[in-house]
Design an enzyme around this catalytic site. Structure first.
Site, short mmCIF file in Angstrom:
data_model
loop_
_atom_site.label_atom_id
_atom_site.label_comp_id
_atom_site.label_asym_id
_atom_site.label_seq_id
_atom_site.Cartn_x
_atom_site.Cartn_y
_atom_site.Cartn_z
N ASP A 122 -8.72 -5.49 -5.02
CA ASP A 122 -8.49 -4.21 -4.36
C ASP A 122 -8.87 -3.05 -5.26
O ASP A 122 -8.44 -2.99 -6.41
CB ASP A 122 -7.01 -4.11 -3.98
CG ASP A 122 -6.66 -2.82 -3.28
OD1 ASP A 122 -7.54 -2.23 -2.61
OD2 ASP A 122 -5.49 -2.40 -3.37
N SER A 159 0.82 -1.20 0.00
CA SER A 159 0.00 0.00 0.00
C SER A 159 0.87 1.26 0.00
O SER A 159 1.64 1.49 -0.93
CB SER A 159 -0.92 -0.06 1.22
OG SER A 159 -1.93 0.88 1.15
N HIS A 189 -6.54 -6.19 -1.24
CA HIS A 189 -5.38 -5.37 -0.87
C HIS A 189 -4.38 -6.16 -0.03
O HIS A 189 -3.17 -5.99 -0.17
CB HIS A 189 -5.93 -4.19 -0.07
CG HIS A 189 -5.00 -3.07 0.17
ND1 HIS A 189 -4.61 -2.22 -0.84
CD2 HIS A 189 -4.40 -2.61 1.30
CE1 HIS A 189 -3.80 -1.29 -0.33
NE2 HIS A 189 -3.66 -1.51 0.97
#
Ligand code: NAG
Ligand code: NAG
Ligand code: NAG
Ligand code: NAG
Ligand code: NAG
Ligand code: NAG
Ligand code: NAG
Length: 538
Positions: A455, A245, A514
């Site tokens: 995601d 991320s 994610h």
């Protein structure tokens, strides 16, 4: 222990003085002292940094026989040693005074490899946010154990068979201060207000993290970073910097900066440090190029590119399409760096505009921004906070009693709203990091990006596009390479796709959002193994 270390250091010094290019007879070396149950590691060439190391009792999280874990703090007394001098040198004494007297404490927890701890590489893992603790990654993604639902108020964990320390030593570190157990304190108690937190700044973070790796690597006893001699030379292991991320911004910038520092270290053998071998950067669903992720938010949410869309209705999508050019123009303005520096006002404006008009629209779907197939919110976060706020766990981990948490009250929070807000104020999230990827590829560091397809927030479409567009030495060859399926051993069904050329690989993971290692643990471990031990083809 310290006596053994001194003997070892003497041997290293004697041998390396003759044979390694990076040591001289009089070069300073690591010293180890004992204080309050910690071993304190210091090196004269790293005057602002010291490392407090603590062996975690066996059985906490890692239950595999003979696999040790270590935790502790990197303590950084930045102001005294560097910051004041640097700022005063710029005639900026007033600014230096404001910072006077803050010591930063970065908490880490590291695990030896379950496989071949003397030879497996070392992986440093960082979660994103910004402001989210890497201990969420430890306890719900790649650590030796996973948090489970507390029973009768007692938090617990279970063994993770797909932990990344199956084939690497893995270290979890929280930065900047304000994240997880990491915090800042005043050197003396005269100021009772909360110390300022420093937001991520690649120069500072890289200096701290490289000091951290140096101190660990020169310590013979800890077994997370194995120290070995090969042909009479001190041999440091290979490091992989893995980030998820927002870690897609941290890791390339860190790697780029560490390579710069290596040049200095190589040129100054008298300092007694050794260049760090950064083998690769691994990015999971990263935010590396805001310019590419923004159009990808529209494409992901408003088309059927995923095969499961569109996720938003035409009215909402028209609004998003209309806002996109303005968002992109603002991101460009932020990254123009007119005058050489980022303009925080312009970058913050880009952050807010793109977030309000694109990202936040996803909320209308009711699904998690991390996975279209998952309800908003992950219950694991509660289990993790319960575990890390447990008195017994903290005692075993050697946690300083207070100072951390959003209220500086010693309550662990998985993601710090305070740190997130501070990054937002300077618009850090709109700043491009692809330049650093190009830089490190040019210097022989391998780069992997892998993305769970479910995601939305750092989605695979944007990840694909920035990597495809990347202007680097093998860019044309990379673009000419096919997008192929990859398979788990013995399976006839694809686990995802990949494109690979030279030192760059882009991959996707089917059935994952994610948090790829949480959703597809076996596939994530397989990617990590093939990447770290193989050619870059999956
Ligand atoms: C990973 O570790 C296992 C043992 O846990 C070992 O059998 C295997 O060969 C290792 N794989 C790689 C790629 O190093
Ligand atoms: C604490 O720091 C302040 C500001 O630098 C200084 O004036 C004061 O004397 C220090 N107090 C102690 C107890 O060290
Ligand atoms: C005390 O800390 C606050 C908050 O960081 C800061 O604004 C203030 O200048 C500090 N005071 C002194 C005397 O250092
Ligand atoms: C989206 O694509 C999938 C897979 O190709 C298809 O089954 C589905 O009908 C499409 N949905 C729409 C709304 O077009
Ligand atoms: C589209 O979604 C928005 C937000 O949920 C809603 O207010 C609006 O009525 C929807 N429009 C149509 C045409 O369905
Ligand atoms: C940043 O940009 C704003 C808006 O254009 C401008 O007013 C301000 O002077 C700039 N700040 C700096 C430090 O250049
Ligand atoms: C690719 O990576 C390897 C291993 O890090 C390195 O030795 C090699 O120089 C790199 N290749 C290029 C073209 O940079």
């Amino acid at each position: 222990m310290s006596r053994w270390w001194i003997a070892f250091a003497a041997v290293v010094a004697a041998v390396s003085a003759r044979q390694t290019p990076y040591s001289t007879l009089n070069a300073p070396s690591l010293s180890v002292s004992e204080a309050d149950g910690f071993s304190v590691l210091q090196h004269p060439s790293l005057p602002a940094h010291s490392l407090r190391l603590h062996k975690v009792p066996d059985g906490l999280c890692e239950r595999t026989e003979g696999v040790t874990s270590w935790s502790g703090y990197l303590d950084v007394d930045l102001d005294r040693v560097y910051e004041q001098e640097r700022r005063k040198g710029q005639g900026d004494a007033a600014e230096a005074e404001k910072f006077a007297g803050v010591i930063e404490h970065f908490y880490f927890w590291g695990f030896a490899s379950r496989n071949d701890k003397a030879h497996d590489p070392v992986t440093l893992w960082m979660n994103g946010g910004p402001g989210c603790s890497s201990f969420t990654g430890l306890l719900m993604e790649i650590g030796p154990c996973s948090s489970v639902r507390p029973v009768l108020g007692r938090p617990g964990t279970e063994l993770n068979p797909h932990a990344w320390n199956n084939n690497a030593s893995v270290i979890f570190l929280d930065q900047p201060t304000g994240v997880g157990y990491s915090y800042a304190s005043w050197r003396n108690g005269t100021n009772t207000s909360a110390p300022p937190t420093r937001i991520f700044d690649s120069e500072h973070a890289a200096r701290d993290i490289s000091a951290f790796l140096h101190l660990l690597a020169l310590h013979a006893d800890n077994a997370i970073v194995p120290l070995s001699m090969e042909d009479g030379r001190l041999k440091l292991p290979e490091f992989h910097l893995a980030g998820e991320s927002y870690g897609g911004r941290y890791t390339p910038l860190l790697a780029s900066r560490i390579l710069q520092d290596n040049e200095h270290i190589a040129a100054h053998p008298e300092e007694g440090l050794h260049p760090l071998s950064i083998a690769s950067v691994m990015i999971g669903n990263g935010i590396t190029s805001p310019k590419h992720q923004s159009p990808a938010h529209v494409e992901y949410a408003c088309t059927n590119a995923t095969g499961h869309g569109p996720f938003l209705n035409e009215t909402t999508c028209q609004g998003m399409r209309k806002a996109l050019p303005a968002c992109l123009a603002k991101i460009d303005k932020c990254n123009e760096r007119a005058g050489g520096e980022y303009n925080a006002t312009l970058c913050a404006d880009a952050d807010k505009f793109c977030s309000d008009h694109l990202e936040s629209k996803w909320e209308l779907t009711g699904a998690s921004p991390y996975d279209w197939n998952h309800a908003d919110g992950y219950v694991e976060e509660e289990y993790i906070a319960a575990f890390l706020n447990d008195h017994d766990v903290r005692t075993k981990l050697g946690i300083d009693p207070t100072g951390f948490g959003d209220a500086h009250d010693g309550v662990f929070v998985g993601c710090s709203d305070k740190v997130f807000a501070e990054f937002g104020l300077v618009g850090d999230g709109s700043r491009d990091s692809t330049w650093a990827v190009r830089d490190i590829l040019g210097k022989g560091v391998r780069v992997l990006s892998y993305s769970g397809e479910h995601d939305f927030i750092c989605n695979y479409i944007g990840n694909h596009d920035w990597i495809y567009d990347l202007d680097w030495q093998d860019g044309d060859n990379f673009r000419a390479a096919p997008l192929e399926h990859w398979y788990m051993h013995g399976s006839a069904f694809p686990a995802g796709k990949f494109r690979h050329y030279g030192n760059l690989t882009y991959a996707t993971v089917l059935g994952a959002g994610h948090f790829v290692p949480h959703d597809q643990p076996a596939a994530a471990l397989e990617i990590m193994r093939r990447w770290q031990q193989g050619s870059g083809r999956l």
